[in-house]
Design a protein around this motif. Sequence first.
Motif, PDB file in Angstrom:
ATOM      1  N   GLU A 217      66.800  80.833 -52.614  1.00 20.42           N
ATOM      2  CA  GLU A 217      67.916  80.227 -51.872  1.00 20.42           C
ATOM      3  C   GLU A 217      68.635  79.163 -52.698  1.00 20.42           C
ATOM      4  O   GLU A 217      68.044  78.531 -53.571  1.00 20.42           O
ATOM      5  N   PHE A 218      69.899  78.968 -52.371  1.00 22.46           N
ATOM      6  CA  PHE A 218      70.666  77.827 -52.879  1.00 22.46           C
ATOM      7  C   PHE A 218      70.954  76.963 -51.654  1.00 22.46           C
ATOM      8  O   PHE A 218      71.737  77.349 -50.790  1.00 22.46           O
ATOM      9  N   VAL A 219      70.294  75.814 -51.581  1.00 20.06           N
ATOM     10  CA  VAL A 219      70.370  74.957 -50.403  1.00 20.06           C
ATOM     11  C   VAL A 219      71.114  73.668 -50.726  1.00 20.06           C
ATOM     12  O   VAL A 219      70.797  72.988 -51.709  1.00 20.06           O
ATOM     13  N   GLY A 220      72.102  73.336 -49.918  1.00 18.62           N
ATOM     14  CA  GLY A 220      72.805  72.067 -50.052  1.00 18.62           C
ATOM     15  C   GLY A 220      72.153  71.015 -49.172  1.00 18.62           C
ATOM     16  O   GLY A 220      71.606  71.332 -48.115  1.00 18.62           O
ATOM     17  N   ILE A 221      72.207  69.757 -49.615  1.00 17.40           N
ATOM     18  CA  ILE A 221      71.679  68.645 -48.813  1.00 17.40           C
ATOM     19  C   ILE A 221      72.773  67.592 -48.704  1.00 17.40           C
ATOM     20  O   ILE A 221      73.263  67.092 -49.724  1.00 17.40           O
ATOM     21  N   ILE A 222      73.158  67.275 -47.471  1.00 15.19           N
ATOM     22  CA  ILE A 222      74.227  66.308 -47.266  1.00 15.19           C
ATOM     23  C   ILE A 222      73.780  65.238 -46.273  1.00 15.19           C
ATOM     24  O   ILE A 222      72.851  65.424 -45.503  1.00 15.19           O
ATOM     25  N   GLY A 223      74.471  64.104 -46.338  1.00 17.67           N
ATOM     26  CA  GLY A 223      74.171  62.977 -45.465  1.00 17.67           C
ATOM     27  C   GLY A 223      74.815  61.744 -46.063  1.00 17.67           C
ATOM     28  O   GLY A 223      74.965  61.653 -47.286  1.00 17.67           O
ATOM     29  N   HIS A 224      75.214  60.807 -45.222  1.00 14.25           N
ATOM     30  CA  HIS A 224      75.846  59.599 -45.754  1.00 14.25           C
ATOM     31  C   HIS A 224      74.817  58.753 -46.495  1.00 14.25           C
ATOM     32  O   HIS A 224      73.603  58.993 -46.403  1.00 14.25           O
ATOM     33  N   THR A 225      75.278  57.754 -47.222  1.00 14.60           N
ATOM     34  CA  THR A 225      74.384  56.868 -47.962  1.00 14.60           C
ATOM     35  C   THR A 225      73.376  56.222 -47.016  1.00 14.60           C
ATOM     36  O   THR A 225      73.733  55.699 -45.968  1.00 14.60           O
ATOM     37  N   GLY A 226      72.097  56.315 -47.400  1.00 19.65           N
ATOM     38  CA  GLY A 226      71.048  55.744 -46.573  1.00 19.65           C
ATOM     39  C   GLY A 226      70.503  56.678 -45.514  1.00 19.65           C
ATOM     40  O   GLY A 226      69.677  56.280 -44.691  1.00 19.65           O
ATOM     41  N   SER A 227      70.927  57.940 -45.546  1.00 19.89           N
ATOM     42  CA  SER A 227      70.476  58.901 -44.529  1.00 19.89           C
ATOM     43  C   SER A 227      69.066  59.413 -44.777  1.00 19.89           C
ATOM     44  O   SER A 227      68.439  59.977 -43.883  1.00 19.89           O
ATOM     45  N   GLY A 228      68.567  59.234 -46.010  1.00 23.76           N
ATOM     46  CA  GLY A 228      67.207  59.664 -46.333  1.00 23.76           C
ATOM     47  C   GLY A 228      67.127  60.857 -47.263  1.00 23.76           C
ATOM     48  O   GLY A 228      66.032  61.296 -47.634  1.00 23.76           O
ATOM     49  N   LYS A 229      68.282  61.383 -47.689  1.00 27.38           N
ATOM     50  CA  LYS A 229      68.259  62.611 -48.482  1.00 27.38           C
ATOM     51  C   LYS A 229      67.619  62.421 -49.855  1.00 27.38           C
ATOM     52  O   LYS A 229      66.855  63.284 -50.308  1.00 27.38           O
ATOM     53  N   SER A 230      67.871  61.301 -50.535  1.00 31.85           N
ATOM     54  CA  SER A 230      67.266  61.081 -51.855  1.00 31.85           C
ATOM     55  C   SER A 230      65.758  60.860 -51.751  1.00 31.85           C
ATOM     56  O   SER A 230      64.984  61.343 -52.581  1.00 31.85           O
ATOM     57  N   THR A 231      65.336  60.128 -50.716  1.00 31.45           N
ATOM     58  CA  THR A 231      63.897  59.946 -50.488  1.00 31.45           C
ATOM     59  C   THR A 231      63.245  61.293 -50.206  1.00 31.45           C
ATOM     60  O   THR A 231      62.151  61.588 -50.705  1.00 31.45           O
TER      61      THR A 231
END
Length: 289
Positions: free
Chosen positions: A36-50
């Motif tokens: 799969e090619f999965v995108g991850i989105i969310g505003h700054t501080g949403s937890g995506k980098s963690t």
Amino acid sequence: MSSVLELKNLSFVYGQKTPFEKRAVDNVSLSIEKGEFVGIIGHTGSGKSTLVQMLNGLIQPTEGQVLLDGEDIWQNPKEIRKVRFKVGMVFQYPEYQLFEETVYKDIAFGPTNMGKSEQEIDMAVRKAAEFTDLKPELLQKSPFDLSGGEKRRAAIAGVIAMDPEVLVLDEPTAGLDPMGRDVLLSQIVQYHKKRKNTVLLVSHSMEDIARVADRIIVMNESHLVMFDKTREVFSHGRELEKIGLRVPQITKIMLELKEKGYDVPDGILTVDEAFSALSSLLKKEGKIW
């Protein structure tokens, strides 16, 4: 298809049991399929980098599990280093991680630590350089003599050279000009098509995500709020706007037309799709021949 990564009730708390305690990821469960090619989105501080840092064991979950090919990556903490060869991570501004005397040595660092033979290392370096469009003559240069875009590609090549089962990219196009961004994104897509491995891309560009992702993970305030096919996620444009995200411009225009009563489909992602939909609508209404 079978899952390559599975997250079970995954949570992470910074500063646990201190006055500064902050829950960065809260009870996330999902499954990502091989290829799969999965995108991850969310505003700054949403937890995506963690979230993505837990996928290869850079940080250990406070609660829950990360399963790679069905096995908990923290089952044996002494083996966590091997997980990082299977789940390669490219951070924002990865060129800051370049440190070797030559580009060749920098790209070879990962395969060398994996215990590969000289021949295998050489093949891995040259294949990774080819994937990222680094010319052979650049391999013997100092990485600090490269242009900004070349440094970015060299850093990504260093991860690709380990031939990871899963490639995770956290805002890989950050800071690049539009042409550099398009070139790099195109190279990532070509790499995915040729290797047929799993790619996870964190990005603030909804247009980029719309172009490349099969499915999208949407994070908001540490929670998983959506995980679905790209077209389905972007058909919920108003819901995304409520959590501080925007949809691709063409998707927004088509959404506004639909809200005004025009019979156009949900989840339009590209200008070509919009043109086709509007042409069909006008023909139906007899306004064009």
